[in-house]
Scaffold this active site. Structure first.
Site, mmCIF file in Angstrom:
data_model
loop_
_atom_site.group_PDB
_atom_site.id
_atom_site.type_symbol
_atom_site.label_atom_id
_atom_site.label_comp_id
_atom_site.label_asym_id
_atom_site.label_seq_id
_atom_site.Cartn_x
_atom_site.Cartn_y
_atom_site.Cartn_z
ATOM 1 N N LYS A 84 0.814 -1.216 0.000
ATOM 2 C CA LYS A 84 0.000 0.000 0.000
ATOM 3 C C LYS A 84 0.856 1.279 0.000
ATOM 4 O O LYS A 84 0.445 2.302 -0.535
ATOM 5 C CB LYS A 84 -0.935 0.009 1.220
ATOM 6 C CG LYS A 84 -1.958 -1.132 1.231
ATOM 7 C CD LYS A 84 -3.059 -0.937 0.228
ATOM 8 C CE LYS A 84 -4.084 -2.051 0.269
ATOM 9 N NZ LYS A 84 -5.106 -1.954 -0.798
ATOM 10 N N GLU A 106 -9.943 5.762 3.082
ATOM 11 C CA GLU A 106 -10.719 4.666 3.644
ATOM 12 C C GLU A 106 -9.746 3.525 3.913
ATOM 13 O O GLU A 106 -8.689 3.440 3.273
ATOM 14 C CB GLU A 106 -11.785 4.212 2.650
ATOM 15 C CG GLU A 106 -11.320 3.223 1.563
ATOM 16 C CD GLU A 106 -10.247 3.758 0.610
ATOM 17 O OE1 GLU A 106 -10.182 4.994 0.436
ATOM 18 O OE2 GLU A 106 -9.484 2.948 0.060
ATOM 19 N N SER A 373 1.999 -9.603 -0.895
ATOM 20 C CA SER A 373 1.590 -8.198 -0.789
ATOM 21 C C SER A 373 1.830 -7.589 0.588
ATOM 22 O O SER A 373 1.947 -6.374 0.715
ATOM 23 C CB SER A 373 0.112 -8.054 -1.169
ATOM 24 O OG SER A 373 -0.691 -8.914 -0.394
#
Ligand SMILES: Cc1ncc(COP(=O)(O)O)c(C=O)c1O
Length: 395
Positions: A84, A106, A373
């Protein structure tokens, strides 16, 4: 292809009041992002703050069992613990150059919230994060990290109290505060230009993987695999390989318990086309177009929609989208930890699980890259509940 569309999917289905900030971002993508000064500052942040480039790790034990060589792209080793941060650093930098002073975001699993809070702190922006009340409970460690980083965390009590509802609240907030605030969208979904913006910031994953595989093996991988929530880590890996016909590409959706009719997070496999959060995509919905509740053991995959580029890649058959249950993901979590000494995020465990569950579909003697990830630190409470119940939840 029509601007903002991926085949039949994508677009910008938003209230009139959201058009100006979306067009402002489009202009920034055109005028700011390609400049040398922007690229230079972002590359510096990615290298010296986030920890790029990330390694490509060969998994010797699992490779012997599978009959092909398994590699992991180690986004888990990035600062804040997941891919991210590639996107939040990019968007925070863009926001600052657009003259914004605040980021709103969010978050589901909390990883995007933490990554946004960290990018905001680093770049001197203030930060507010909307998070479903259910996710606030199941990802409490990440809530604390966001607060420590200076973000205000707002629990969302509407709907199923998960990511979908957090996105609704964030869009509402953004309409009111668009003058000062940039919406740092967390995945490759939402109204145009977010799917393209997020993909472009995450594409570094696939570009690095491509170069690293050529260096290490002299060839491109035979297969790349990634988990799909909204789809940002997956499109970040896939983008560099989509035009290479010989590279097979697999996205993995969350099948929940896997029982017929169960709640799941597999809109490409089990959904139908519709409009949600400003774009036309594959959705979990009933016959009247009402959004169905989604479920996954991993909060980051728990979303009833998917980014429009994935809906398109699924419709054209370029990418195969498989499914993995909660139980299979937990088994893969355990297997990778024991065999290779790497504790993966439960989201990433879905991608690992697809490989372990489908040896007959793997290129025998070839190379498979799984995008890892994120790391599993944030998931310890959930893992304790599922894997150590007889110890009263004590590991
Ligand atoms: C570690 C990790 N992987 C994957 C995801 C899913 O998001 P995306 O599909 O956008 O990569 C998340 C979302 O929070 C995450 O934290």
């Amino acid at each position: 292809m029509k601007k903002g569309y991926f085949g039949d999917f994508g677009g910008r289905f938003v209230p009139e009041l959201l058009m100006p900030p979306l067009m402002e971002i489009e202009a920034a993508m055109r005028d700011i992002m390609p400049t040398q000064a922007f690229r230079h500052e972002l590359d510096d942040l990615l290298h010296n703050f986030a920890g790029r480039e990330t390694p490509l790790t060969r998994c010797d034990t699992l490779s012997r069992e599978l009959g092909c060589t398994l590699w992991l792209k180690r986004e888990d080793l990035l600062h804040t613990g997941a891919h991210k941060v590639n996107n939040t650093l990019g968007q925070a930098l863009l926001a600052r150059r657009m003259g914004k002073t605040r980021l709103v975001a969010e978050t589901g699993a909390g990883q995007h919230g933490v990554a946004t809070a960290a990018a905001a702190a680093r770049l001197g922006l203030s930060c507010i994060v909307f998070m479903g009340a259910v996710d606030v409970e199941r990802q409490s460690a990440n809530v604390m990290r966001m607060k420590l980083l200076g973000a205000e965390v707002v629990p969302v009590e509407s709907g199923t109290r998960t990511l979908k509802d957090a996105i609704n609240e964030t869009l509402r907030y953004w309409i009111a505060e668009q003058g000062s605030t940039h919406y740092c969208f967390g995945t490759a979904a939402g109204p145009h230009p977010f799917p393209t913006l997020v993909r472009d910031f995450q594409a570094v994953i696939g570009h690095e993987t491509r170069r690293q595989m050529l260096e290490r093996t002299g060839a491109l991988p035979d297969m790349v695999v990634a988990c799909v929530g909204g789809g940002s880590n997956a499109i970040g890996m896939f983008h560099a390989f989509v035009d290479d016909a010989d590279v097979r590409i697999v996205g993995v959706e969350a099948a929940g318990t896997g029982e017929p009719g169960c709640y799941n997070s597999a809109p490409i496999n089990l959904g139908s086309p519709g409009v949600l959060h400003g774009n036309r995509t594959m959705l979990l919905q009933d016959g009247d177009g009402q959004i169905l509740p989604s479920h996954s053991v991993s909060a980051g995959l728990d979303y009833p929609g998917v980014g429009p580029e994935h809906a398109h890649l699924g419709a054209t058959g370029r990418v195969v989208y498989g499914m993995v249950t909660d139980t299979q993901a937990l088994a893969a979590f355990k297997a990778l930890t024991r065999a290779e000494g790497i504790i993966p995020a439960l989201e990433s465990s879905h991608a690992v699980a697809w490989v372990l569950e489908n040896p007959h579909l793997l290129p025998q003697g070839g190379n498979v890259v799984v995008n890892l990830s994120g790391r599993g630190d944030k998931d310890m409470d959930i893992v304790r509940e599922h894997l150590f119940p007889s110890l009263g939840g004590k590991a």
